[in-house]
Design a protein around this motif. Structure first.
Motif, PDB file in Angstrom:
ATOM      1  N   HIS A  30      50.282   0.562   9.262  1.00 29.23           N
ATOM      2  CA  HIS A  30      51.514   0.372   8.494  1.00 29.23           C
ATOM      3  C   HIS A  30      52.709   0.170   9.418  1.00 29.23           C
ATOM      4  CE1 HIS A  30      54.930   2.030   5.959  1.00 29.23           C
ATOM      5  NE2 HIS A  30      54.522   0.990   5.278  1.00 29.23           N
ATOM      6  N   MET A  31      52.820   1.017  10.432  1.00 24.76           N
ATOM      7  CA  MET A  31      53.933   0.922  11.370  1.00 24.76           C
ATOM      8  C   MET A  31      53.911  -0.396  12.139  1.00 24.76           C
ATOM      9  SD  MET A  31      56.264   3.295  11.837  1.00 24.76           S
ATOM     10  CE  MET A  31      56.627   4.542  10.619  1.00 24.76           C
ATOM     11  N   ARG A  32      52.757  -0.753  12.641  1.00 24.36           N
ATOM     12  CA  ARG A  32      52.657  -1.975  13.432  1.00 24.36           C
ATOM     13  C   ARG A  32      52.745  -3.223  12.558  1.00 24.36           C
ATOM     14  NH1 ARG A  32      47.640  -1.301  17.572  1.00 24.36           N
ATOM     15  NH2 ARG A  32      48.181  -3.501  17.911  1.00 24.36           N
ATOM     16  N   GLY A  33      52.067  -3.191  11.421  1.00 26.12           N
ATOM     17  CA  GLY A  33      51.989  -4.383  10.587  1.00 26.12           C
ATOM     18  C   GLY A  33      53.288  -4.776   9.920  1.00 26.12           C
ATOM     19  N   PHE A  34      54.088  -3.777   9.505  1.00 23.71           N
ATOM     20  CA  PHE A  34      55.339  -4.086   8.810  1.00 23.71           C
ATOM     21  C   PHE A  34      56.547  -4.126   9.744  1.00 23.71           C
ATOM     22  CE2 PHE A  34      52.892  -3.418   5.001  1.00 23.71           C
ATOM     23  CZ  PHE A  34      53.526  -4.227   4.065  1.00 23.71           C
ATOM     24  N   TRP A  35      56.332  -3.842  11.026  1.00 21.43           N
ATOM     25  CA  TRP A  35      57.449  -3.882  11.959  1.00 21.43           C
ATOM     26  C   TRP A  35      58.129  -5.254  12.023  1.00 21.43           C
ATOM     27  CZ3 TRP A  35      61.418  -2.110  14.195  1.00 21.43           C
ATOM     28  CH2 TRP A  35      61.993  -2.789  15.280  1.00 21.43           C
ATOM     29  N   PRO A  36      57.399  -6.376  12.116  1.00 20.05           N
ATOM     30  CA  PRO A  36      58.110  -7.659  12.193  1.00 20.05           C
ATOM     31  C   PRO A  36      59.044  -7.894  11.005  1.00 20.05           C
ATOM     32  CG  PRO A  36      55.819  -7.955  12.816  1.00 20.05           C
ATOM     33  CD  PRO A  36      55.936  -6.564  12.257  1.00 20.05           C
ATOM     34  N   PHE A  37      58.633  -7.453   9.818  1.00 23.07           N
ATOM     35  CA  PHE A  37      59.512  -7.606   8.653  1.00 23.07           C
ATOM     36  C   PHE A  37      60.699  -6.658   8.735  1.00 23.07           C
ATOM     37  CE2 PHE A  37      60.937  -6.194   4.480  1.00 23.07           C
ATOM     38  CZ  PHE A  37      61.384  -7.403   3.964  1.00 23.07           C
ATOM     39  N   SER A  49      65.956  -0.044  11.373  1.00 16.80           N
ATOM     40  CA  SER A  49      64.924  -0.516  12.293  1.00 16.80           C
ATOM     41  C   SER A  49      64.763   0.441  13.467  1.00 16.80           C
ATOM     42  CB  SER A  49      65.251  -1.925  12.801  1.00 16.80           C
ATOM     43  OG  SER A  49      66.400  -1.929  13.614  1.00 16.80           O
ATOM     44  N   LYS A  50      65.852   1.106  13.850  1.00 15.34           N
ATOM     45  CA  LYS A  50      65.759   2.092  14.927  1.00 15.34           C
ATOM     46  C   LYS A  50      64.969   3.315  14.473  1.00 15.34           C
ATOM     47  CE  LYS A  50      68.045  -0.286  17.918  1.00 15.34           C
ATOM     48  NZ  LYS A  50      67.335  -0.871  19.076  1.00 15.34           N
ATOM     49  N   HIS A  51      65.134   3.689  13.204  1.00 18.03           N
ATOM     50  CA  HIS A  51      64.307   4.776  12.666  1.00 18.03           C
ATOM     51  C   HIS A  51      62.832   4.392  12.747  1.00 18.03           C
ATOM     52  CE1 HIS A  51      67.731   6.973  11.313  1.00 18.03           C
ATOM     53  NE2 HIS A  51      68.020   6.204  10.285  1.00 18.03           N
ATOM     54  N   TRP A  52      62.539   3.146  12.397  1.00 15.92           N
ATOM     55  CA  TRP A  52      61.145   2.683  12.416  1.00 15.92           C
ATOM     56  C   TRP A  52      60.594   2.743  13.841  1.00 15.92           C
ATOM     57  CZ3 TRP A  52      58.683   0.997   7.857  1.00 15.92           C
ATOM     58  CH2 TRP A  52      57.385   0.494   8.022  1.00 15.92           C
ATOM     59  N   GLU A  53      61.377   2.266  14.802  1.00 13.32           N
ATOM     60  CA  GLU A  53      60.951   2.314  16.200  1.00 13.32           C
ATOM     61  C   GLU A  53      60.688   3.752  16.644  1.00 13.32           C
ATOM     62  OE1 GLU A  53      63.626   0.425  18.884  1.00 13.32           O
ATOM     63  OE2 GLU A  53      63.460  -1.547  17.957  1.00 13.32           O
ATOM     64  N   ALA A  54      61.592   4.653  16.277  1.00 14.45           N
ATOM     65  CA  ALA A  54      61.434   6.055  16.684  1.00 14.45           C
ATOM     66  C   ALA A  54      60.209   6.681  16.027  1.00 14.45           C
ATOM     67  CB  ALA A  54      62.686   6.851  16.339  1.00 14.45           C
ATOM     68  N   GLU A  89      56.360  -1.385  23.839  1.00 17.23           N
ATOM     69  CA  GLU A  89      55.812  -2.692  24.210  1.00 17.23           C
ATOM     70  C   GLU A  89      54.825  -3.197  23.164  1.00 17.23           C
ATOM     71  OE1 GLU A  89      57.685  -0.781  27.448  1.00 17.23           O
ATOM     72  OE2 GLU A  89      55.989  -0.047  26.231  1.00 17.23           O
ATOM     73  N   VAL A  90      53.974  -2.306  22.672  1.00 18.01           N
ATOM     74  CA  VAL A  90      53.010  -2.701  21.643  1.00 18.01           C
ATOM     75  C   VAL A  90      53.733  -3.106  20.366  1.00 18.01           C
ATOM     76  CG1 VAL A  90      51.219  -1.824  20.082  1.00 18.01           C
ATOM     77  CG2 VAL A  90      51.062  -1.388  22.539  1.00 18.01           C
ATOM     78  N   LEU A  91      54.718  -2.306  19.970  1.00 23.07           N
ATOM     79  CA  LEU A  91      55.441  -2.595  18.731  1.00 23.07           C
ATOM     80  C   LEU A  91      56.143  -3.947  18.813  1.00 23.07           C
ATOM     81  CD1 LEU A  91      55.983  -1.102  16.019  1.00 23.07           C
ATOM     82  CD2 LEU A  91      58.211  -0.480  16.964  1.00 23.07           C
ATOM     83  N   GLN A  92      56.836  -4.188  19.915  1.00 23.46           N
ATOM     84  CA  GLN A  92      57.620  -5.415  20.033  1.00 23.46           C
ATOM     85  C   GLN A  92      56.751  -6.662  20.140  1.00 23.46           C
ATOM     86  OE1 GLN A  92      60.818  -5.425  19.500  1.00 23.46           O
ATOM     87  NE2 GLN A  92      60.848  -3.201  19.367  1.00 23.46           N
ATOM     88  N   SER A  93      55.509  -6.493  20.534  1.00 25.80           N
ATOM     89  CA  SER A  93      54.632  -7.659  20.694  1.00 25.80           C
ATOM     90  C   SER A  93      53.822  -7.964  19.440  1.00 25.80           C
ATOM     91  CB  SER A  93      53.672  -7.436  21.871  1.00 25.80           C
ATOM     92  OG  SER A  93      52.783  -6.359  21.601  1.00 25.80           O
ATOM     93  N   GLU A  94      54.022  -7.178  18.370  1.00 25.68           N
ATOM     94  CA  GLU A  94      53.232  -7.385  17.162  1.00 25.68           C
ATOM     95  C   GLU A  94      53.543  -8.736  16.518  1.00 25.68           C
ATOM     96  OE1 GLU A  94      50.785  -5.765  16.044  1.00 25.68           O
ATOM     97  OE2 GLU A  94      50.953  -3.947  17.245  1.00 25.68           O
ATOM     98  N   PRO A  95      52.513  -9.543  16.255  1.00 20.34           N
ATOM     99  CA  PRO A  95      52.735 -10.783  15.502  1.00 20.34           C
ATOM    100  C   PRO A  95      52.786 -10.482  14.011  1.00 20.34           C
ATOM    101  CG  PRO A  95      50.423 -10.576  16.053  1.00 20.34           C
ATOM    102  CD  PRO A  95      51.109  -9.384  16.674  1.00 20.34           C
TER     103      PRO A  95
END
Length: 266
Positions: free
Chosen positions: A45-52, A124-129, A139-145
């Protein structure tokens, strides 16, 4: 705060839209697995919805800022004074909502600190944290397609039709976010997955608005302001379409990361 309309709760069937969002969450395998404390689901959920999450906030800054909205249709419909009053009020209300959400979670925060570190408190900062507290590196989060349906949600934020933008993109996002918060913010099995034993992103979507219009109310009011149909049906249908898009995207994210995480574990 002054909205364009003071009868939105009578005009729209808000309960129907809220119930649709709750049904979507209740029937979403990914969210229910998160609620039950499934770490792989929470990571997906965290990785998949991060780009949105990242790009949605950029779209709000770019398109929903009152200074960027076309005013002539609003002047023609409501007059200059009412339009200016409402646009100024909406900007102030959103700022107040942001501060009240922050204060509700970070009770020790001071107004000056909130102002100085406003960017840190953005959603978005809450999501990152939260991702970091779940063990996901920056690095993993920011590289998610973006998966295809997540990309479709992102593309919707660029919709040139303002009624569709406010209803199908913004309003549906707000209904889903509030319901996700209701579902997960205080679910013990979910919060125990995080190093700090809480998900701040989820919590900020459960804080009462203390008499101010909610984000859902504000964007529904704007959708109505730009709509010329004189009927709530089109707007409500667009919101329901957006909610359905989120549900489909969640299923896609779950399937994608089931494979990704399984391969990584081999």
């Amino acid at each position: 705060m002054s909205l364009f309309h003071d009868d939105n709760h009578e005009y729209f069937n808000m309960e129907r839209l809220e119930e649709a969002a709750r049904d979507a969450m209740a029937n979403c395998s990914l969210i229910q697995r998160c609620r039950e404390g499934d770490r792989s689901a929470a990571i997906a959920h965290m990785r998949g919805f991060w780009p949105f999450t990242r790009d949605f906030e950029k779209a709000i800054d770019r398109r929903a800022n009152s200074s960027n909205l076309p005013r002539e249709p609003l002047y023609a419909k409501f007059g200059r004074n009412k339009t200016r009053e409402t646009l100024l009020g909406s900007a102030k209300s959103i700022r107040n909502l942001l501060d009240s959400e922050i204060a509700g979670v970070f009770e020790e925060a001071r107004a000056s600190l909130i102002e100085m570190q406003k960017d840190e408190y953005r959603h978005s900062k809450h999501w990152e944290a939260d991702a970091r507290n779940l063990g996901i590196s920056y690095e993993v989060l920011q590289s998610e397609p973006a998966t295809p349906l997540i990309q479709r949600l992102i593309d919707e934020t660029g919709n040139g039709d303002l009624v569709e933008f406010f209803a199908r993109s913004l309003a549906s996002t707000e209904f889903i976010a509030e319901t996700a918060g209701e579902t997960l913010a205080h679910a013990p099995a979910y919060t125990q997955l995080f190093a700090r034993k809480r998900s701040i992103w989820m919590e900020v979507h459960t804080v009462p608005h203390d008499g101010e219009p909610s984000h859902e109310e504000i964007v529904m009011d704007f959708a109505r302001a730009y709509d010329d149909s004189g009927s709530p049906e089109r707007i409500e249908k667009l919101v329901l379409q957006g909610i359905a898009m989120f549900a489909a995207a969640a299923d896609e994210v779950e399937a994608h990361y089931n494979h990704v995480l399984a391969v990584a574990a081999e």
